[in-house]
Design a protein around this motif. Structure first.
Motif, mmCIF file in Angstrom:
data_model
loop_
_atom_site.group_PDB
_atom_site.id
_atom_site.type_symbol
_atom_site.label_atom_id
_atom_site.label_comp_id
_atom_site.label_asym_id
_atom_site.label_seq_id
_atom_site.Cartn_x
_atom_site.Cartn_y
_atom_site.Cartn_z
ATOM 1 N N ILE A 1 0.840 -1.203 0.000
ATOM 2 C CA ILE A 1 0.000 0.000 0.000
ATOM 3 C C ILE A 1 0.877 1.257 0.000
ATOM 4 O O ILE A 1 1.913 1.326 0.659
ATOM 5 N N LYS A 2 0.444 2.258 -0.731
ATOM 6 C CA LYS A 2 1.180 3.520 -0.818
ATOM 7 C C LYS A 2 1.155 4.253 0.526
ATOM 8 O O LYS A 2 0.133 4.291 1.206
ATOM 9 N N VAL A 3 2.278 4.838 0.889
ATOM 10 C CA VAL A 3 2.390 5.580 2.153
ATOM 11 C C VAL A 3 1.947 7.023 1.947
ATOM 12 O O VAL A 3 2.485 7.733 1.096
ATOM 13 N N THR A 4 0.943 7.438 2.711
ATOM 14 C CA THR A 4 0.463 8.822 2.629
ATOM 15 C C THR A 4 0.305 9.478 3.993
ATOM 16 O O THR A 4 0.018 10.672 4.080
ATOM 17 N N ASN B 1 -2.316 3.355 5.262
ATOM 18 C CA ASN B 1 -1.328 4.201 4.573
ATOM 19 C C ASN B 1 -0.191 4.723 5.446
ATOM 20 O O ASN B 1 0.477 5.692 5.075
#
Length: 255
Positions: free
Chosen positions: A124-127, A168
């Motif tokens: 999962i993309k880190v935001t 995220n």
């Protein structure tokens, strides 16, 4: 070294390492007990192992814990995130339902399924950032995920890290959340164990102290190096380990 001390050393090593990485300490300890019939696997040793891990996390994050007095928001988040597993865990424990999950077949399937889930979560993309985005909503979601850790094989640290990644947060922050939430979880397990010790009129002995010390030692090292690991590497190695472990367990269960 006598056999019983060697067995305690092995149990402490397993507890200290697997408690804080996403592979399920309870699953490994149950498996070891079922497959080897360790004579040192007892209530006193189990409590000693949990106490050692609890002391390690408290000592390692002692500065953070002291700062909780000045950071009531973070303390509140830890309490909120811990309530679901404490409440459900207490209900399962007092009703003895928790013991129905302690079999190799369940361990095998949960090891496989939640290992695969960790694989997808880790991509999962880190935001989000720990200091900026951890709030009541996020921690409550993570806390609800943590209930699943009551099933051996799921891994408390694993499911918390999985939830954190799905929300995220990066690997390091997700692991840090897992470590914070481990304090109430380990404290709860230790309190319940101490309650049973009192009810059974048992007394701590040298072997138990040995278990506490070794569990503390291995737990502290694991916390230190796992956090460093999460800054540089993915969690895929733990996914692969869980798949291999599940495969071996399936052979045992279904052969």
């Amino acid at each position: 070294m006598s056999l019983i001390y060697l067995q305690t050393l092995i149990l402490s090593l397993i507890q200290g390492i697997s408690e804080f990485i996403p592979v399920s300490s309870s699953a490994h300890l149950i498996l070891l007990s079922k497959l080897s019939n360790f004579s040192s696997s007892s209530l006193l040793i189990d409590v000693g192992l949990h106490l050692g891990s609890l002391l390690a996390i408290v000592v390692f994050f002692r500065k953070d814990l002291i700062s909780f007095f000045n950071n009531k928001n973070l303390a509140l988040l830890i309490v909120v995130g811990s309530l679901p597993v404490i409440i459900i865990g207490f209900l399962l424990y007092t009703s003895n339902l928790i013991y129905y999950f302690r079999n190799i077949e369940i361990i095998a399937w949960s090891t496989l399924f939640f290992g695969i889930l960790l694989y997808f979560a880790d991509n999962i993309k880190v935001t989000k950032k720990f200091n900026e985005n951890l709030n009541i909503k996020n921690i409550l979601i993570i806390g609800l995920f943590q209930i699943l850790a009551l099933i051996p094989g799921v891994s408390r640290s694993g499911i918390v890290i999985t939830a954190g990644r799905f929300l995220n947060f990066n690997r390091y922050d997700s692991s840090k959340i897992s470590f914070y939430l481990s304090i109430p979880a380990l404290a709860g397990a230790s309190i319940l164990g101490l309650k049973d010790i009192i009810n059974q009129n048992l007394q701590f002995n040298i072997l138990t102290i040995f278990a506490v010390f070794l569990s503390f030692f291995f737990s502290y090292l694991t916390i230190k190096y796992f956090l460093a690991f999460t800054k540089k590497f993915s969690l895929k190695i733990f996914v692969y380990y869980r798949i291999i472990l599940a495969g071996l367990l399936f052979v045992i269960v279904y052969s």
